[in-house]
Structures are given as C-alpha cells and as structure tokens.
Design an enzyme around this catalytic site. Structure first.
Site, PDB file in Angstrom:
ATOM      1  N   CYS A  39     -10.040 -12.432 -45.751  1.00  0.00           N
ATOM      2  CA  CYS A  39      -9.752 -11.680 -47.092  1.00  0.00           C
ATOM      3  C   CYS A  39      -8.216 -12.604 -47.546  1.00  0.00           C
ATOM      4  O   CYS A  39      -7.490 -13.028 -46.635  1.00  0.00           O
ATOM      5  CB  CYS A  39      -9.492 -10.255 -46.922  1.00  0.00           C
ATOM      6  SG  CYS A  39     -10.850  -9.532 -46.370  1.00  0.00           S
ATOM      7  N   ARG A  77     -10.301 -17.657 -49.742  1.00  0.00           N
ATOM      8  CA  ARG A  77     -10.184 -16.984 -48.547  1.00  0.00           C
ATOM      9  C   ARG A  77     -11.483 -15.998 -48.533  1.00  0.00           C
ATOM     10  O   ARG A  77     -11.692 -15.476 -47.302  1.00  0.00           O
ATOM     11  CB  ARG A  77      -8.987 -16.282 -48.015  1.00  0.00           C
ATOM     12  CG  ARG A  77      -7.631 -17.197 -48.147  1.00  0.00           C
ATOM     13  CD  ARG A  77      -6.328 -16.535 -47.718  1.00  0.00           C
ATOM     14  NE  ARG A  77      -6.672 -15.564 -46.873  1.00  0.00           N
ATOM     15  CZ  ARG A  77      -6.006 -16.301 -45.441  1.00  0.00           C
ATOM     16  NH1 ARG A  77      -5.718 -17.472 -45.277  1.00  0.00           N
ATOM     17  NH2 ARG A  77      -6.351 -15.496 -44.290  1.00  0.00           N
ATOM     18  N   TRP A 116     -13.606 -10.503 -48.230  1.00  0.00           N
ATOM     19  CA  TRP A 116     -15.077 -11.167 -47.515  1.00  0.00           C
ATOM     20  C   TRP A 116     -15.392  -9.999 -46.796  1.00  0.00           C
ATOM     21  O   TRP A 116     -14.623  -9.605 -45.626  1.00  0.00           O
ATOM     22  CB  TRP A 116     -14.582 -12.463 -46.853  1.00  0.00           C
ATOM     23  CG  TRP A 116     -15.664 -12.993 -46.357  1.00  0.00           C
ATOM     24  CD1 TRP A 116     -16.608 -13.886 -46.749  1.00  0.00           C
ATOM     25  CD2 TRP A 116     -16.279 -12.732 -45.069  1.00  0.00           C
ATOM     26  NE1 TRP A 116     -17.441 -14.301 -46.050  1.00  0.00           N
ATOM     27  CE2 TRP A 116     -17.410 -13.516 -44.795  1.00  0.00           C
ATOM     28  CE3 TRP A 116     -15.983 -11.915 -43.831  1.00  0.00           C
ATOM     29  CZ2 TRP A 116     -18.158 -13.620 -43.732  1.00  0.00           C
ATOM     30  CZ3 TRP A 116     -16.961 -11.906 -42.646  1.00  0.00           C
ATOM     31  CH2 TRP A 116     -17.828 -12.798 -42.821  1.00  0.00           C
ATOM     32  N   ASN A 157      -6.410  -7.216 -44.362  1.00  0.00           N
ATOM     33  CA  ASN A 157      -7.121  -8.364 -44.002  1.00  0.00           C
ATOM     34  C   ASN A 157      -7.328  -8.215 -42.303  1.00  0.00           C
ATOM     35  O   ASN A 157      -6.379  -8.435 -41.668  1.00  0.00           O
ATOM     36  CB  ASN A 157      -6.512  -9.711 -44.302  1.00  0.00           C
ATOM     37  CG  ASN A 157      -7.262 -10.976 -43.803  1.00  0.00           C
ATOM     38  OD1 ASN A 157      -8.253 -10.593 -43.512  1.00  0.00           O
ATOM     39  ND2 ASN A 157      -6.425 -11.769 -43.675  1.00  0.00           N
ATOM     40  N   GLY A 158      -8.346  -8.150 -41.876  1.00  0.00           N
ATOM     41  CA  GLY A 158      -8.819  -8.086 -40.511  1.00  0.00           C
ATOM     42  C   GLY A 158      -9.871  -6.996 -40.110  1.00  0.00           C
ATOM     43  O   GLY A 158     -10.776  -6.685 -40.932  1.00  0.00           O
ATOM     44  N   GLU A 166     -21.891 -32.934 -38.927  1.00  0.00           N
ATOM     45  CA  GLU A 166     -21.066 -32.641 -39.879  1.00  0.00           C
ATOM     46  C   GLU A 166     -21.617 -32.884 -41.323  1.00  0.00           C
ATOM     47  O   GLU A 166     -21.640 -32.036 -42.318  1.00  0.00           O
ATOM     48  CB  GLU A 166     -19.530 -33.573 -39.709  1.00  0.00           C
ATOM     49  CG  GLU A 166     -18.798 -33.320 -40.995  1.00  0.00           C
ATOM     50  CD  GLU A 166     -18.152 -31.781 -40.880  1.00  0.00           C
ATOM     51  OE1 GLU A 166     -18.408 -31.096 -40.071  1.00  0.00           O
ATOM     52  OE2 GLU A 166     -17.520 -31.674 -42.085  1.00  0.00           O
ATOM     53  N   LYS A 219     -22.191 -29.909 -43.891  1.00  0.00           N
ATOM     54  CA  LYS A 219     -21.567 -29.982 -45.566  1.00  0.00           C
ATOM     55  C   LYS A 219     -22.673 -29.698 -46.557  1.00  0.00           C
ATOM     56  O   LYS A 219     -22.516 -28.838 -47.197  1.00  0.00           O
ATOM     57  CB  LYS A 219     -21.288 -31.561 -45.636  1.00  0.00           C
ATOM     58  CG  LYS A 219     -19.772 -31.859 -45.274  1.00  0.00           C
ATOM     59  CD  LYS A 219     -18.601 -31.024 -45.723  1.00  0.00           C
ATOM     60  CE  LYS A 219     -18.125 -29.845 -45.028  1.00  0.00           C
ATOM     61  NZ  LYS A 219     -17.658 -29.668 -43.816  1.00  0.00           N
ATOM     62  N   GLU A 272     -23.773 -25.677 -46.249  1.00  0.00           N
ATOM     63  CA  GLU A 272     -22.953 -24.549 -46.617  1.00  0.00           C
ATOM     64  C   GLU A 272     -22.446 -24.742 -48.136  1.00  0.00           C
ATOM     65  O   GLU A 272     -22.051 -23.573 -48.735  1.00  0.00           O
ATOM     66  CB  GLU A 272     -21.603 -24.787 -45.730  1.00  0.00           C
ATOM     67  CG  GLU A 272     -20.540 -26.070 -45.962  1.00  0.00           C
ATOM     68  CD  GLU A 272     -19.492 -25.900 -45.263  1.00  0.00           C
ATOM     69  OE1 GLU A 272     -18.962 -24.788 -44.960  1.00  0.00           O
ATOM     70  OE2 GLU A 272     -18.996 -27.039 -44.831  1.00  0.00           O
ATOM     71  N   HIS A 330     -38.150 -35.215 -28.904  1.00  0.00           N
ATOM     72  CA  HIS A 330     -38.190 -34.315 -28.011  1.00  0.00           C
ATOM     73  C   HIS A 330     -38.630 -32.892 -28.670  1.00  0.00           C
ATOM     74  O   HIS A 330     -37.968 -31.728 -28.394  1.00  0.00           O
ATOM     75  CB  HIS A 330     -37.034 -34.124 -27.046  1.00  0.00           C
ATOM     76  CG  HIS A 330     -36.587 -35.303 -26.328  1.00  0.00           C
ATOM     77  ND1 HIS A 330     -37.571 -35.595 -25.215  1.00  0.00           N
ATOM     78  CD2 HIS A 330     -35.970 -36.401 -26.522  1.00  0.00           C
ATOM     79  CE1 HIS A 330     -37.254 -36.958 -24.648  1.00  0.00           C
ATOM     80  NE2 HIS A 330     -36.098 -37.314 -25.609  1.00  0.00           N
ATOM     81  N   LYS A 380     -12.890 -19.443 -46.432  1.00  0.00           N
ATOM     82  CA  LYS A 380     -12.139 -20.790 -46.030  1.00  0.00           C
ATOM     83  C   LYS A 380     -11.519 -20.404 -44.602  1.00  0.00           C
ATOM     84  O   LYS A 380     -11.733 -21.379 -43.663  1.00  0.00           O
ATOM     85  CB  LYS A 380     -10.992 -21.022 -46.708  1.00  0.00           C
ATOM     86  CG  LYS A 380     -10.478 -22.301 -46.339  1.00  0.00           C
ATOM     87  CD  LYS A 380     -10.991 -23.383 -46.486  1.00  0.00           C
ATOM     88  CE  LYS A 380     -10.576 -24.904 -46.138  1.00  0.00           C
ATOM     89  NZ  LYS A 380     -11.495 -25.991 -45.968  1.00  0.00           N
TER      90      LYS A 380
HETATM   91  C1  AGP Z   1     -16.207 -26.244 -42.518  1.00  0.00           C
HETATM   92  O1  AGP Z   1     -16.804 -27.112 -43.792  1.00  0.00           O
HETATM   93  C2  AGP Z   1     -16.325 -24.794 -42.591  1.00  0.00           C
HETATM   94  N1  AGP Z   1     -15.764 -24.261 -43.824  1.00  0.00           N
HETATM   95  C3  AGP Z   1     -16.189 -23.856 -41.375  1.00  0.00           C
HETATM   96  O2  AGP Z   1     -17.134 -24.599 -40.495  1.00  0.00           O
HETATM   97  C4  AGP Z   1     -14.883 -24.402 -40.835  1.00  0.00           C
HETATM   98  O3  AGP Z   1     -14.689 -25.614 -40.307  1.00  0.00           O
HETATM   99  C5  AGP Z   1     -14.669 -23.317 -39.614  1.00  0.00           C
HETATM  100  O4  AGP Z   1     -14.476 -22.003 -40.094  1.00  0.00           O
HETATM  101  C6  AGP Z   1     -13.275 -23.733 -38.703  1.00  0.00           C
HETATM  102  O5  AGP Z   1     -12.166 -23.286 -39.632  1.00  0.00           O
HETATM  103  P1  AGP Z   1     -10.705 -24.025 -39.139  1.00  0.00           P
HETATM  104  O6  AGP Z   1     -10.913 -25.510 -38.777  1.00  0.00           O
HETATM  105  O7  AGP Z   1      -9.720 -23.511 -40.223  1.00  0.00           O
HETATM  106  O8  AGP Z   1     -10.521 -23.366 -37.597  1.00  0.00           O
END
Ligand code: AGP
Length: 615
Positions: free
Chosen positions: A2, A27, A75, A101-102, A488, A492, A495, A511, A610
């Site tokens: 958050c 965030r 969030w 936040n938490g 990766e 991308k 998400e 497999h 984020k």
């Molecule tokens: C990556 O595109 C995502 N937003 C997510 O997987 C991110 O990499 C993950 O939450 C780790 O975040 P950090 O690198 O800030 O620890």
C-alpha cells in the site's frame, strides 16, 4: 503493498496528499482515502473504492480545509476492496484516524478482545482493529495518544507502517514502522512530509529520514522532529539527501511508465556500470564485492533468495557464477526458503536480489540466513531500502525509480550487476583469464548501443503483436542463459496482458508440455547462437510437426532459423552470457504491445502491486 502519505505544516494538506497518492499509486490501487483535521479541529475522513482518480471525483464537492492530514492507497490484504475497507479508519468514537501499510497477524485475537470490551467494527480489516486498540488503551488508561500508540504496537504481531491523527489536534501526526517502509521529509518552513518512499517527498524537499524498524515518529508543526522507540527512548535522527529527480517520476511523453522504462535501458545500463568498469583497463571494480572478497572466495556455496523477476535474474546469476567462478549456486524462492527449514552454513554467501528492497519474503529470508551466520549481500535498486539496510553489504543497480509494476530496466540492471559480480569474483579466484574478463567488460560497455539497436524493433513488434493479441495461452522456450529469459518473458506477458504463459527449458517440452501444442498455442522460442543452438532447432521442428505456431527470437540474418520459424524477431548478437539482456528487450516490447492492444492498465495491472511488502 500500500502507499501511505502524511503532511503537517502551513500549506493546505489536500493537494500534497493527493499528489503523493498519485506518486505512490503503483504500490497498490484498489481503493484510496484521506483524513484531514480542519482549522476548527474537526476530523474528516474521505475514502472510496477504485484508484486515486475515483477519490478525487468523490471529494470534489467536499470541504477539504486542513493543514494536516494522512492519506492511503490500498492493495487489499484483509477485506475486499470497497469503500468501507478503504483507509483511513476511524476509531469507534471517531476521535482518531489511522492509515496502515502491512499485515497485523494477530488481529483476530485483538479484535475479539475489543469486541468483548464493547467495540464495534464497520470493516473486515486488520487496520480497524489497530486504531480501536489504540483508542481502547488511550481511554482505559488515560494515557496520551503517543503512549497509546506505543503500547498498542507492543501487542501487534506483524508488519506495519502507520500514521495517526486525532480530532482537535491540528499540529501533530504520529507515525511508526516495523518491516513496512516509511520515510520522513523535512520541509523548509517547519513542515513535515511522510511517505512510503521518496517519490511523494521529492516535490517538496530532498531532506529525508529513513525511519527504522521499531521507531515512532512525532511530526509536530514548527517543532523539531522527534523519534523514539516503543519504550519512549530517543532515537537518532539521520537526515540524508534524497537522490531522486522529479523527471524520473514523470512519464516524459511516453504513454506508460513501462514503455518509458524499456526505452531507458541503454541509459540505465550505462548508469549501472558507471564507475564500475575502467574503460581503459577493462577492469571491473564492484566495491561491495572487493570489500568482502574473502567471504566470496571462501564461500562453500552461494544461495540466491528473491521473488518474481528478481528470481529470474538470480537464475541467470547462477549460470554466470557457476560458469565463471566455479562456486556451487542455489536459487531459492524467498517465500519457500524462509519456511522450509533449509540447511544454511556459516560459510555460505546469501545474495538477496530485489528491485524495491522491500519484499517481505526476501527480507525474511535474509533474517533467516543471518541467524545461521551466513554472509548476506544485497542487490537492490531503491537506495536506503530495507533490504539494502538489512544486508552486510551490497551493490545498487542504479537504474532509477521503476514505476511500472512490470519490472524491465531493473531486470536488465540486475543481470548487468550479476555479470560484473561474477567476473570480479572469477578474476580474484583465477577461474577465468584476464582476457576473458576484459572481453566481457568490453561487451558490457558496448551493451547500451546494442540495446539502442534492439529498441528499433519497437514499431515492428507493435504491429506484429496484433497477430497474437487474442491468443489464450503462450509457451516460452529457452536453453542455457536463455531459459531464465524465457521465464521472464512469460511473466511479463502474464502480469500485464492477463494471458496465461509458461516458460520452460526447451528440452522439457518432450516431458509433457508438448501435449499442449496445437495451432491455437503460440510458442516463443529463444534461438540465438549458443552451444545448444541445434538442439533448440530440433525442439522447434518438433513443435511445428504438431501444428504449433513458432515465433523465434534469432540472431540477425540467421537464415536457418528463419526457414523453420513461422515468425521471427531478429536481434543483435553479443556474448552468450549477455544475451538475456538483449533478448529480454523484444520480449518486454511484445508483452507491452499485446497488453496495450487488449486495453490493459499496463502500469497498474489488476491484483498486482509494485512492491510486495506483505507475505
Ligand atoms: C516483476 O515484473 C513483478 N512485478 C514481480 O514479480 C517482482 O519482480 C517481485 O515482486 C519482486 O519484487 P522485488 O524485486 O522488488 O523484490
């Protein structure tokens, strides 16, 4: 997870709070709200489901007077995203408002006790429990608000970054943190700013205090900042300069932060290597590594702990370190590592990789490693972040603030740092020749122009992406260094477009996954030159023989691959170990354009945030 913002001073608080929420919206963005204490001491709370823009519409007709306030963009952890569960939360009497936040893990026990004492709850959140606990302590023991906050937080199990204001007090915000990030901005005319990170502060001041775990902050208009702990012992106030520019926080003419950050990569790789590769001698100097070389040289093994994209970068780190340094490496999901009772030796080196430096699972994995005496090294982007401060040493990737939820420039920055780290250690160990080291260093210095060249694919990929915008599933394949790159690329796409995508080692198709292949399932195969090139070509043929459509990422001019591909994207070729940095660019662009074609909110995809600062 958050975003929290606070202000007390001479200016009207609302504009500062709402701008701060916009800066922090990446965030978390499923609801937002703010509390103001107006000039008559009246405490007003305004909040609504949806993004910050919804809140702005909601308060258009409201009286927003007040030079003190707190604000929150959420969030959801406990309680679905709606108006009632949005923050700030009033206490039962309406005397106190709080943002958080938490996660309060023992909220249920505390809530039951408060209900027994006559408290009623409007929301399903853990946060409302905390604000009522503070009120209950204040009322039942007749103590001050500060004392009540300190006492309440002693009873809390979990993570928090909170800010509290009260009716009738136009001069003071009380804040506190444990595990969730918080910074304080020191204004120039006796005013104070509070936020989850510097992005909301830089518009007003570059004097910043990073609040530490267990600290309670008293921000009182025209009075010196006070920091104490839960036992009211005074804390040290360490004012630092915020290394951030406003332009870094703006889109700079791009439609989204993500595409801006993709295009920043030539520059961010320069920033990442600056002062770390001697352009004349080609020597690599990573101070964090050089200062702790003994730890790396004596390491029984290296364990990476990370999440998401950072975990993918760590996998590439595994390939780099094992190839160059001949040190055994393990790559662990931080969330698994922290709970599976792993074997950790005191001569292990643990490397935590994290863009935000605030990921709760990664922080917890670090603490576990430290408890077992391991040396912990951090690779982060956010200066002064919790992970940067929790690790013994580390290397910042220096790619500037990454606002888009989907990580792009941070990934290539992490891989760049990991390449320099592996080469620096290998040179010290003598497991690679000086020529090899200088050749890789030279390739790193040449990368920005290679990425610049690769970015010219943008228009082609924007057009090409239209073919696959409505596919329901994708498979991404790669071998060697490009296996993590395939993972990766799949993440991308997943998400930001919400299309299901899986990455696999190319040989794994036989497999099981190959059963999925049909004309509806596009496969993206990374088929750039390496020692497994022919094997990958065979995997592509196996897919095509079953009617699968194959899009290949290939070396410019590779006619053999062009012949066997349904579609291909040509990239410049660099050393095999650096190809993930080059290949990830078209994969980022493809995911971006497919998501845009689908009308997705590319910078703030649904359900995501984020920085995942809760478990
Ligand atoms: C990556 O595109 C995502 N937003 C997510 O997987 C991110 O990499 C993950 O939450 C780790 O975040 P950090 O690198 O800030 O620890």
């Amino acid at each position: 997870m958050c975003g929290i913002v606070g202000y007390v001073g001479r200016r009207q608080a609302y504009p500062i709070l709402i701008k701060g929420l916009h800066r922090l919206e990446y965030r978390g963005y499923d609801s937002a709200g703010l509390a103001l204490v107006d000039s008559g001491g009246v405490l007003n709370v305004f909040k609504s489901k949806g993004k910050v823009a919804e809140l702005e519409k909601f308060v258009e007709s409201k009286d927003l007077d007040g030079t003190i306030g707190i604000a929150h963009t959420r969030w959801a952890t406990h309680g679905e995203p709606n108006d009632v569960n949005a923050h700030p939360h009033y206490s039962d009497s309406g005397e106190i408002a709080l943002i958080h936040n938490g996660i309060i893990e023992n909220y249920r026990v505390l809530k039951d006790a408060l209900i027994e004492n006559g408290y009623k709850f409007k929301s399903d959140t853990d946060t409302e429990v905390l604000v009522n606990l503070i009120e209950y302590i204040k009322v039942s023991s007749g103590c001050t608000l500060l004392e009540a906050v300190q006492q309440a937080l002693k009873q809390v199990v979990g993570a928090y970054a909170i800010a509290v204001v009260e009716r009738g007090n136009q001069d003071r915000v009380i804040a506190a943190r444990r595990s969730s990030p918080m910074v304080i901005g020191i204004g120039n005319d006796g005013d104070y700013f509070l936020a989850s990170d510097g992005a909301s502060i830089i518009d007003y001041t570059d004097k910043i205090v990073y609040v530490k775990d267990g600290e309670v902050v008293i921000m009182e208009r025209d009075k010196p900042l006070k920091i104490v702990n839960l036992d009211n012992e005074k804390g040290k106030i360490d004012i630092k300069k915020l290394e951030l520019s406003i332009s870094q926080l703006e889109k700079g003419g791009y439609p989204h932060f993500m595409i801006k950050e993709i295009f920043e990569q030539p520059k961010t790789i320069v920033d990442c290597t600056r002062g770390r590769i001697n352009a004349e001698t080609r020597d690599i100097i990573l101070s964090g590594v050089m200062d702790n070389l003994d730890k790396f040289l004596a390491a029984r093994r290296i364990i990476f702990v990370a999440c998401g994209t950072s975990w993918h970068a760590s996998l590439i780190g595994e390939y780099l370190i094992e190839e160059f340094c001949r040190i055994p490496v393990e790559v662990e999901y931080a969330s698994e590592f922290r709970y599976r009772n792993p074997v950790i030796h005191s001569d292990d080196v643990v490397i935590a990789v994290s863009q935000s430096g605030e990921t709760a699972d990664t922080l917890a994995a670090i603490e576990l490693a430290k408890e077992h005496g391991a040396f912990v090294y951090g690779i982060c982007n956010v200066i002064g972040s919790s992970i940067a401060r929790a690790t013994a040493s580390g290397t910042y990737i220096h790619v500037g603030p990454e606002i888009g939820v989907a990580s792009t420039k941070a990934f290539t920055g992490q891989v760049t740092v990991l390449t320099m780290l592996a080469v620096a250690i290998a040179r010290a160990k003598g497991t690679i020749t000086v020529d090899k080291a200088h050749q890789i260093a030279g390739d790193l210095l040449g990368l920005p122009s290679v990425i610049e060249e690769t970015l010219k694919l943008n228009d082609f990929i924007a057009d090409f992406s239209k073919i696959f915008t409505y596919a329901h599933n994708f498979i991404y394949l790669g071998r060697g260094y490009n296996y993590p790159t395939a993972l990766e690329g799949a993440l991308k796409l997943k998400e930001i477009s919400y299309i299901h995508a899986e990455g696999y080692p190319a040989a794994e198709m036989k497999h099981g996954p190959i059963a999925l292949i049909d004309s509806e399932l596009p496969t993206i195969a990374i088929a750039t030159p390496d020692h497994t090139y022919e094997k990958t070509a065979s995997n592509i043929e196996e897919i095509k023989a079953r009617g699968g459509k194959v899009i290949t990422i290939i070396a410019k001019g590779d006619e053999q691959m062009q012949r066997i591909s349904d579609y291909y994207i040509e990239v410049p070729v660099v050393a095999e170990s650096l190809m993930p940095i080059v290949v990830s660019v078209p994969l980022q662009l493809l995911a971006y354009h497919i998501a845009v074609n689908k009308g997705r909110d590319v910078d703030m995809p649904r359900n995501l945030a984020k920085s995942v600062t809760v478990e």
